[in-house]
Design a protein around this motif. Structure first.
Motif, PDB file in Angstrom:
ATOM      1  N   TYR A 173      19.286  57.750 -43.630  1.00 26.38           N
ATOM      2  CA  TYR A 173      18.438  57.290 -42.490  1.00 26.38           C
ATOM      3  C   TYR A 173      19.263  57.059 -41.249  1.00 26.38           C
ATOM      4  O   TYR A 173      18.821  57.470 -40.139  1.00 26.38           O
ATOM      5  N   ILE A 174      20.240  56.408 -41.211  1.00 24.82           N
ATOM      6  CA  ILE A 174      21.041  56.146 -40.234  1.00 24.82           C
ATOM      7  C   ILE A 174      21.373  57.432 -39.392  1.00 24.82           C
ATOM      8  O   ILE A 174      21.509  57.667 -38.317  1.00 24.82           O
ATOM      9  N   ARG A 175      21.958  58.529 -40.370  1.00 24.83           N
ATOM     10  CA  ARG A 175      22.477  59.673 -39.503  1.00 24.83           C
ATOM     11  C   ARG A 175      21.226  60.418 -39.076  1.00 24.83           C
ATOM     12  O   ARG A 175      21.340  61.248 -37.984  1.00 24.83           O
TER      13      ARG A 175
ATOM     14  N   ARG B 247      16.097  61.860 -34.828  1.00 28.24           N
ATOM     15  CA  ARG B 247      14.807  61.876 -35.614  1.00 28.24           C
ATOM     16  C   ARG B 247      14.208  60.323 -34.968  1.00 28.24           C
ATOM     17  O   ARG B 247      14.693  59.507 -35.142  1.00 28.24           O
ATOM     18  N   LYS B 248      12.828  60.656 -34.998  1.00 30.63           N
ATOM     19  CA  LYS B 248      11.964  59.617 -34.566  1.00 30.63           C
ATOM     20  C   LYS B 248      11.758  58.561 -35.618  1.00 30.63           C
ATOM     21  O   LYS B 248      11.560  58.905 -36.942  1.00 30.63           O
ATOM     22  N   TRP B 249      11.800  57.294 -35.517  1.00 27.04           N
ATOM     23  CA  TRP B 249      11.432  56.488 -36.537  1.00 27.04           C
ATOM     24  C   TRP B 249       9.847  56.051 -36.391  1.00 27.04           C
ATOM     25  O   TRP B 249       9.582  55.250 -35.548  1.00 27.04           O
ATOM     26  N   ARG B 250       9.049  56.224 -37.448  1.00 30.53           N
ATOM     27  CA  ARG B 250       7.579  55.883 -37.496  1.00 30.53           C
ATOM     28  C   ARG B 250       7.220  54.821 -38.036  1.00 30.53           C
ATOM     29  O   ARG B 250       6.146  54.333 -38.470  1.00 30.53           O
ATOM     30  N   GLY B 251       8.299  54.106 -38.686  1.00 32.28           N
ATOM     31  CA  GLY B 251       8.004  52.794 -39.373  1.00 32.28           C
ATOM     32  C   GLY B 251       7.886  53.329 -40.762  1.00 32.28           C
ATOM     33  O   GLY B 251       7.508  54.593 -41.223  1.00 32.28           O
ATOM     34  N   ILE B 252       7.631  52.447 -41.846  1.00 30.46           N
ATOM     35  CA  ILE B 252       7.128  52.883 -43.384  1.00 30.46           C
ATOM     36  C   ILE B 252       5.660  52.520 -43.321  1.00 30.46           C
ATOM     37  O   ILE B 252       5.262  51.364 -43.284  1.00 30.46           O
ATOM     38  N   LYS B 253       5.096  53.330 -43.503  1.00 29.72           N
ATOM     39  CA  LYS B 253       3.625  53.357 -44.034  1.00 29.72           C
ATOM     40  C   LYS B 253       3.533  53.897 -45.494  1.00 29.72           C
ATOM     41  O   LYS B 253       3.620  54.938 -45.945  1.00 29.72           O
ATOM     42  N   GLY B 254       3.049  52.737 -46.238  1.00 35.76           N
ATOM     43  CA  GLY B 254       2.778  52.985 -47.397  1.00 35.76           C
ATOM     44  C   GLY B 254       3.832  52.208 -48.274  1.00 35.76           C
ATOM     45  O   GLY B 254       4.750  51.768 -48.093  1.00 35.76           O
TER      46      GLY B 254
ATOM     47  N   GLY C 192       0.928  62.582 -41.477  1.00 39.62           N
ATOM     48  CA  GLY C 192       1.221  64.079 -41.973  1.00 39.62           C
ATOM     49  C   GLY C 192       1.084  64.990 -40.901  1.00 39.62           C
ATOM     50  O   GLY C 192       1.905  65.817 -40.985  1.00 39.62           O
ATOM     51  N   GLU C 193       0.183  64.823 -40.084  1.00 36.98           N
ATOM     52  CA  GLU C 193       0.107  65.798 -38.872  1.00 36.98           C
ATOM     53  C   GLU C 193       1.374  65.496 -38.108  1.00 36.98           C
ATOM     54  O   GLU C 193       1.922  66.755 -37.668  1.00 36.98           O
ATOM     55  N   ALA C 194       1.868  64.347 -37.913  1.00 37.12           N
ATOM     56  CA  ALA C 194       2.785  64.243 -37.012  1.00 37.12           C
ATOM     57  C   ALA C 194       4.098  64.480 -37.711  1.00 37.12           C
ATOM     58  O   ALA C 194       5.060  65.099 -36.931  1.00 37.12           O
ATOM     59  N   TRP C 195       4.246  64.588 -38.842  1.00 34.75           N
ATOM     60  CA  TRP C 195       5.527  65.302 -39.906  1.00 34.75           C
ATOM     61  C   TRP C 195       5.503  66.552 -39.726  1.00 34.75           C
ATOM     62  O   TRP C 195       6.684  67.118 -39.472  1.00 34.75           O
ATOM     63  N   LEU C 196       4.286  67.360 -39.946  1.00 38.40           N
ATOM     64  CA  LEU C 196       4.158  68.918 -39.567  1.00 38.40           C
ATOM     65  C   LEU C 196       4.575  69.150 -38.293  1.00 38.40           C
ATOM     66  O   LEU C 196       5.609  70.050 -38.337  1.00 38.40           O
ATOM     67  N   LYS C 197       4.221  68.526 -37.488  1.00 38.12           N
ATOM     68  CA  LYS C 197       4.636  68.806 -35.948  1.00 38.12           C
ATOM     69  C   LYS C 197       5.923  68.971 -35.946  1.00 38.12           C
ATOM     70  O   LYS C 197       6.837  69.471 -35.186  1.00 38.12           O
ATOM     71  N   GLU C 198       6.636  67.813 -36.302  1.00 34.05           N
ATOM     72  CA  GLU C 198       8.112  67.262 -35.938  1.00 34.05           C
ATOM     73  C   GLU C 198       8.932  68.299 -36.693  1.00 34.05           C
ATOM     74  O   GLU C 198      10.056  68.638 -36.315  1.00 34.05           O
ATOM     75  N   THR C 199       8.419  68.674 -37.915  1.00 30.64           N
ATOM     76  CA  THR C 199       9.553  69.291 -39.062  1.00 30.64           C
ATOM     77  C   THR C 199       9.126  70.985 -38.729  1.00 30.64           C
ATOM     78  O   THR C 199      10.169  71.673 -39.030  1.00 30.64           O
ATOM     79  N   GLY C 200       7.859  71.473 -38.255  1.00 33.16           N
ATOM     80  CA  GLY C 200       7.743  72.458 -38.012  1.00 33.16           C
ATOM     81  C   GLY C 200       7.311  73.376 -39.400  1.00 33.16           C
ATOM     82  O   GLY C 200       7.102  74.524 -39.364  1.00 33.16           O
ATOM     83  N   VAL C 201       7.134  72.515 -40.544  1.00 35.23           N
ATOM     84  CA  VAL C 201       6.772  73.058 -41.636  1.00 35.23           C
ATOM     85  C   VAL C 201       5.447  73.510 -41.800  1.00 35.23           C
ATOM     86  O   VAL C 201       4.666  72.958 -41.030  1.00 35.23           O
TER      87      VAL C 201
ATOM     88  N   MET D 205       5.659  58.582 -45.314  1.00 33.98           N
ATOM     89  CA  MET D 205       6.226  59.226 -43.993  1.00 33.98           C
ATOM     90  C   MET D 205       6.740  58.471 -42.817  1.00 33.98           C
ATOM     91  O   MET D 205       6.005  58.064 -42.039  1.00 33.98           O
ATOM     92  N   GLY D 206       8.038  58.131 -43.002  1.00 38.37           N
ATOM     93  CA  GLY D 206       8.511  57.078 -41.939  1.00 38.37           C
ATOM     94  C   GLY D 206       9.561  57.736 -41.092  1.00 38.37           C
ATOM     95  O   GLY D 206       9.887  59.056 -41.465  1.00 38.37           O
TER      96      GLY D 206
END
Lengths: 42, 115
Positions: free
Chosen positions: B55-57, B63-70, B12-21, A41-42
């Motif tokens: 990713y560039i597009r 879209r926010k870049w949150r870095g790569i976790k994992g 996961g929480e941030a992703w759900l909030k950002e995407t509205g899923v 999730m990046g």
């Protein structure tokens, strides 16, 4: 790789609330499931 | 629909909030279910030109870049499973941009519902 017709492996994972969710419990309730595996999730 | 992720919950929480899923998001930090469903890992396919361009597009569109976790080499997959736990569709992503056409999933679900 799993294929069409194979049996889906059962699992139990936790949701955001920390509640366990088991695949077979959802299926037993009568639902079909679309399972989406996400990447990092990046 | 069930979403499965292996990253930290706060992402996961941030992703759900950002995407509205609003679908349930389940966590598999050890990727045991990823392994049970035989998902692949590939650094080369995960970071191909198509992915980098996507990713560039996305970043250019705000879209926010949150870095790569994992593990960024982990590839995704999508399955449709019936009430008897039989797989009706199995789509293993060749790269991060490769997901099944939504209409294909809907068509399969419609066939399942009509049974």
């Amino acid at each position: 790789m799993l294929r069409i017709g194979d049996r889906a492996p059962d699992f139990e994972l936790v949701d955001l609330s920390g509640c366990p969710v088991r695949l077979t419990s959802i299926l037993r309730d009568g639902a079909h499931v679309v399972l989406v595996f996400l990447r990092h999730m990046g | 629909m069930l979403l499965i992720a292996f990253g930290p919950r706060y992402m996961g929480e941030a992703w759900l909030k950002e995407t509205g899923v609003s679908f349930p998001l389940l966590f598999d930090p050890e990727r045991q279910v990823y392994q049970a469903y035989q998902l692949e890992r590939s650094l080369l396919r995960s970071w191909n030109l198509n992915t980098i361009w996507t990713y560039i597009r996305l970043l250019a569109s705000g879209r926010k870049w949150r870095g790569i976790k994992g593990d960024s080499a982990q590839l995704g997959a999508d399955f449709v499973i019936d009430r008897e736990a039989v797989i009706w569709s199995a789509h293993y992503s060749r790269d991060p941009t490769d997901r099944p056409c939504p209409q294909q999933i809907l068509d399969i679900l419609q066939r399942l519902q009509s049974q």
